[in-house]
Design an enzyme around this catalytic site. Structure first.
Site, PDB file in Angstrom:
ATOM      1  CE1 TYR A  58      -3.498   2.667   0.757  1.00 31.80           C
ATOM      2  CE2 TYR A  58      -2.195   3.216   2.679  1.00 31.80           C
ATOM      3  CZ  TYR A  58      -3.221   3.516   1.803  1.00 31.80           C
ATOM      4  OH  TYR A  58      -3.955   4.650   1.987  1.00 31.80           O
ATOM      5  CG  ASP A  89      -2.336  -3.996   5.471  1.00 31.68           C
ATOM      6  OD1 ASP A  89      -3.531  -4.321   5.583  1.00 31.68           O
ATOM      7  OD2 ASP A  89      -1.967  -2.865   5.110  1.00 31.68           O
TER       8      ASP A  89
HETATM    9  C1  LIG Z   1      -6.185   2.038   3.110  1.00 33.02           C
HETATM   10  C2  LIG Z   1      -5.116   1.104   3.473  1.00 33.02           C
HETATM   11  C3  LIG Z   1      -4.240   1.387   4.532  1.00 33.02           C
HETATM   12  C4  LIG Z   1      -4.263   2.702   5.284  1.00 33.02           C
HETATM   13  O1  LIG Z   1      -5.405   2.850   6.054  1.00 33.02           O
HETATM   14  P1  LIG Z   1      -6.107   4.250   6.372  1.00 33.02           P
HETATM   15  O2  LIG Z   1      -7.307   3.855   7.141  1.00 33.02           O
HETATM   16  O3  LIG Z   1      -6.397   4.928   5.076  1.00 33.02           O
HETATM   17  O4  LIG Z   1      -5.126   5.041   7.187  1.00 33.02           O
HETATM   18  C5  LIG Z   1      -3.300   0.427   4.847  1.00 33.02           C
HETATM   19  N1  LIG Z   1      -3.206  -0.735   4.170  1.00 33.02           N
HETATM   20  C6  LIG Z   1      -4.026  -1.035   3.154  1.00 33.02           C
HETATM   21  C7  LIG Z   1      -3.872  -2.338   2.448  1.00 33.02           C
HETATM   22  C8  LIG Z   1      -5.001  -0.129   2.769  1.00 33.02           C
HETATM   23  O5  LIG Z   1      -5.796  -0.427   1.735  1.00 33.02           O
END
Ligand SMILES: *Cc1c(COP(=O)(O)O)cnc(C)c1O
Length: 397
Positions: free
Chosen positions: A112, A184
């Site tokens: 990301y 993530d």
């Molecule tokens: C959107 C996203 C983030 C960041 O999250 P926010 O809520 O926008 O701060 C991190 N990892 C992935 C895979 C995302 O899609």
């Protein structure tokens, strides 16, 4: 806060995922009987005597609505501890704080864009080296492993190429070399994949995406089992203060109740869209983890319940335009798929990662193909989504 065993009697481990999504951490309110977790806005909580309170003192340190969300999502991730943050990036920033100066971070080379920016522009200048690596090739990674590595940061499926990484294999390698693994899990959600059960140490989420699920709240989440790491994250959550607000926690809790049914529809609709794209002459490559020729299909089939609601594809050169110009044409001409950043909600979205979500990665190892289009396939009628994409692609002729 955030320890599921302390939060509620309502989280027996033998309940199924869907039941925990609706009930974990969410006993009817003791005072009123309210079935839905109240939004507790009070910043402070009465004490009977000094230090004698009902588990809450000050709302940054702990809040009943946040505690309900923390218990619920922790339970979905099979985690002992959960922590809710103001955004996904706030959650990530708190996870990085378990490191010490000089510790190296290995970041998957298809991450990301905001994670890349946080690590390269905020943490690297503070003395935290990092490298972008190919996490699909475990043998090559083992052969070329930087000795100062203390954390491997991986997404699976990745954003936006939807590459899938074998969590078990990476965790085994990282643990043998003295590093922890952060996954993530934003794209898969705990409904499709539970990284802690595969050996990961920490799960992070942008709750803004599938957990919230309705494009109306920004939030982040951290889930883990290790008590020492959890103490550290609990400390920085309170000490640095990037907490999720009570109303935001309520919105995410409300979203999570339908996570399982939404994910099933997202996956089914994604399959319908993939079928259309595979048969369309303007499309060059379709990226979806279910496709047998997709990089990481094996990892996805091994560790995911289904293949998710995200689909990416590249356009061909042709019709008098470059492939990138064709991609920009398609994203302008859909009607149901809204041209917008973000993902993971009930409505379908379309975007051009190269100029939108991943613009900050231009010129870096994380740069994405210029002809790439990313779809977040929503829960609308599959036939309408397919027809909408077909008319946008047919216009290229
Ligand atoms: C959107 C996203 C983030 C960041 O999250 P926010 O809520 O926008 O701060 C991190 N990892 C992935 C895979 C995302 O899609």
């Amino acid at each position: 806060m955030g320890d599921i065993e302390e939060q509620s009697s309502h989280t027996p481990g033998d309940w199924g995922f869907e039941t925990r999504a609706v009930h974990a951490g969410q006993d009817p309110d003791a005072a009123s009987g309210a079935v839905v977790t109240p939004i507790t806005l009070s910043t402070t909580f009465a004490q009977d005597g000094v230090g004698n309170h009902k588990g809450f003192e000050y709302s940054r340190s702990g809040n009943p609505t946040r505690a309900a969300l923390e218990a619920c999502v922790a339970s979905l991730e099979q985690a002992r501890h959960g922590f809710a943050f103001a955004s996904g990036l706030a959650a990530e920033d708190n996870v990085l704080r378990v490191l010490h100066q000089g510790d190296r971070i290995l970041l998957g080379n298809d991450a990301y864009g905001g994670t890349f920016r946080l690590i390269s522009k905020v943490w690297e200048p503070l003395g935290f080296p990092w490298s972008a690596v190919d996490l699909t090739d475990v043998d090559a990674l083992a052969a070329d492993w930087p000795a100062d590595t203390k954390m491997v940061w991986l997404e699976t499926p990745t954003n936006p190429l939807l590459t899938c990484i074998d969590i078990e294999a990476i965790a085994e390698l990282a643990h043998a070399r003295g590093a922890i693994v952060v996954v993530d899990n934003t794209f898969a959600t705990p409904y499709l994949q539970q990284p802690l059960t595969l050996g990961a140490d920490i799960v992070v989420h942008s709750a803004t995406k599938y957990l919230g699920g309705h494009s109306d709240v920004v939030g982040g989440f951290v889930a883990l089992n290790d008590d020492t790491l959890a103490d550290r994250i609990r400390f920085t959550q309170n000490a640095a203060g990037a907490i999720a607000a009570p109303f935001d926690c309520y919105l995410v809790l409300r979203g999570v109740k339908t996570l399982a049914v939404r994910m099933e529809r997202h996956c089914a609709n994604a399959r319908a869209v993939v079928d259309l794209l595979l048969g369309h002459p303007a499309v060059d490559r379709v990226l979806y983890p279910q496709l047998p020729d997709h990089p990481g299909h094996r990892a996805a089939a091994k560790q995911m319940r289904d293949f998710g609601g995200m689909v990416s594809f590249t356009l061909r050169d042709g019709y008098g335009r470059s492939a990138e110009a064709n991609a920009l044409e398609v994203v302008r001409h859909t009607e149901i798929f809204t041209l917008a950043e973000s993902l993971g909600a009930v409505e379908s979205l379309i975007e051009h990662p190269g100029q939108m979500t991943h613009a900050s990665a231009a010129g870096s190892p994380l740069q994405v193909p210029a002809a790439l289009v990313r779809l977040s396939v929503g829960i609308e009628s599959a036939a309408d989504l397919v027809a909408d994409l077909a008319q946008a692609l047919d216009r290229l002729r």
